[in-house]
Design a protein around this motif. Structure first.
Motif, short mmCIF file in Angstrom:
data_model
loop_
_atom_site.label_atom_id
_atom_site.label_comp_id
_atom_site.label_asym_id
_atom_site.label_seq_id
_atom_site.Cartn_x
_atom_site.Cartn_y
_atom_site.Cartn_z
N HIS A 41 0.93 -1.21 -0.03
CA HIS A 41 0.09 -0.02 -0.05
C HIS A 41 0.88 1.27 -0.04
O HIS A 41 2.10 0.98 0.03
N ASN A 42 0.35 2.39 -0.01
CA ASN A 42 1.17 3.63 -0.33
C ASN A 42 1.04 4.44 0.86
O ASN A 42 1.38 5.72 0.99
N SER A 43 0.71 4.06 2.12
CA SER A 43 0.76 4.85 3.29
C SER A 43 2.19 4.70 3.87
O SER A 43 2.77 3.76 3.71
N VAL A 44 2.33 5.93 4.52
CA VAL A 44 3.74 5.95 5.21
C VAL A 44 3.34 6.41 6.76
O VAL A 44 2.36 7.22 6.93
N GLU A 45 3.91 5.82 7.65
CA GLU A 45 3.69 6.15 9.03
C GLU A 45 4.88 6.34 9.76
O GLU A 45 6.04 5.58 9.67
N LEU A 46 4.86 7.24 10.83
CA LEU A 46 5.91 7.40 11.59
C LEU A 46 5.84 6.03 12.59
O LEU A 46 5.06 5.84 13.16
N TRP A 47 7.43 5.51 12.66
CA TRP A 47 7.52 4.39 13.29
C TRP A 47 7.91 4.76 14.79
O TRP A 47 7.26 4.49 15.82
N ASP A 48 8.87 5.60 15.02
CA ASP A 48 9.26 5.70 16.39
C ASP A 48 10.13 7.06 16.35
O ASP A 48 10.76 7.52 14.88
N VAL A 49 10.41 7.83 17.09
CA VAL A 49 11.28 8.84 17.53
C VAL A 49 11.82 8.69 18.74
O VAL A 49 11.45 8.37 19.62
N VAL A 50 13.17 8.90 18.64
CA VAL A 50 14.14 9.20 19.84
C VAL A 50 14.65 10.56 19.90
O VAL A 50 15.42 11.15 19.20
N ALA A 51 14.43 11.04 21.34
CA ALA A 51 15.03 12.36 21.29
C ALA A 51 16.35 12.20 22.23
O ALA A 51 16.41 11.87 22.97
N HIS A 52 17.34 12.82 21.68
CA HIS A 52 18.85 12.52 22.22
C HIS A 52 18.83 13.83 23.22
O HIS A 52 19.50 13.63 24.28
N SER A 53 18.56 14.91 22.84
CA SER A 53 18.60 16.12 23.66
C SER A 53 17.40 17.15 23.53
O SER A 53 17.40 17.77 24.49
N ARG A 54 16.61 16.91 22.38
CA ARG A 54 15.52 17.60 22.19
C ARG A 54 14.38 16.83 21.69
O ARG A 54 14.56 16.10 20.83
N ARG A 55 13.07 17.49 21.90
CA ARG A 55 12.04 16.61 21.24
C ARG A 55 11.73 17.15 19.63
O ARG A 55 12.17 18.09 19.36
N ALA A 59 5.41 19.19 13.65
CA ALA A 59 5.10 19.64 12.16
C ALA A 59 6.36 19.21 11.40
O ALA A 59 5.87 18.68 10.08
N VAL A 60 7.39 19.00 11.78
CA VAL A 60 8.78 18.71 11.02
C VAL A 60 8.20 17.13 10.75
O VAL A 60 8.68 16.50 9.69
N LEU A 61 8.00 16.26 11.51
CA LEU A 61 7.89 14.90 11.68
C LEU A 61 6.64 14.72 10.63
O LEU A 61 6.74 13.69 9.59
N GLU A 62 5.83 15.33 10.68
CA GLU A 62 4.55 15.33 9.63
C GLU A 62 4.93 15.88 8.17
O GLU A 62 4.50 15.12 7.31
N GLY A 63 5.81 16.99 8.21
CA GLY A 63 6.27 17.28 6.70
C GLY A 63 7.15 16.18 6.36
O GLY A 63 7.26 15.93 4.97
N LEU A 64 8.00 15.50 6.99
CA LEU A 64 8.90 14.28 6.67
C LEU A 64 8.06 13.32 6.28
O LEU A 64 8.27 12.61 5.14
N ARG A 65 6.79 12.76 6.96
CA ARG A 65 6.04 11.60 6.53
C ARG A 65 5.43 12.05 5.23
O ARG A 65 5.40 11.04 4.40
N GLN A 66 4.86 13.08 5.09
CA GLN A 66 4.46 13.49 3.89
C GLN A 66 5.35 13.48 2.60
O GLN A 66 4.93 13.15 1.57
N GLY A 67 6.44 13.95 2.98
CA GLY A 67 7.49 13.98 1.88
C GLY A 67 7.72 12.50 1.32
O GLY A 67 7.86 12.41 0.42
#
Length: 142
Positions: A41-55, A59-67
């Motif tokens: 299928h053509n869906s893309v989803e955020l799998w996980d995020v690791v904050a090393h020093s900042r969250r 909006a950036v995560l969604e922009g990356l997903r849409q990209g």
């Protein structure tokens, strides 16, 4: 291998020690994220995020997903993944022919078959499934 850039961040398919499910990486230094994509299928989803020093900004995560969801980027991601790993990460999963989708544990019905093997055709952007015990396979145009 680099797929595209968004706000100075590079979406990458790593070429060493990769594993299923198909996914792409973004490393922002202060955080990193992975995005899952599929060969059925053509869906893309955020799998996980690791904050090393900042969250990571939502909006950036969604922009990356849409990209990554853009057809050209998704097709390139699949092509790189297939070329490197030679797997669509679908083998031995259950396919429901009535709903045309991979299903998780569910009662086996006459429309549910085990995927014996899968093959991606990059030049046609198509996935072929061989279903165990089914009269014919499945061709998924992406």
């Amino acid at each position: 291998m680099r797929l595209f850039s968004y706000k100075g961040l590079s979406m990458m398919i790593m070429l060493r020690d990769e594993h299923c499910p198909p996914h792409a990486h973004v490393d922002a230094g202060v955080w990193s994220a992975r995005f899952k994509f599929s060969f059925c299928h053509n869906s893309v989803e955020l799998w996980d995020v690791v904050a090393h020093s900042r969250r990571a900004p939502s909006a950036v995560l969604e922009g990356l997903r849409q990209g990554l969801s853009q057809p050209a980027h998704l097709r390139r991601a699949r092509g790189i993944w297939w070329d490197k790993l030679q797997t669509a990460c679908l083998d031995n999963q259950l396919w429901d022919t009535q709903h045309d989708e991979v299903v998780m544990m569910k009662s086996v019905a006459s429309t549910t078959y085990m995927i014996g093997s899968s093959y991606y055709e990059p030049e046609k952007n198509k996935t072929l499934l061989a279903l165990m015990g089914a009269p014919e396979g499945v061709e998924i145009e992406l």
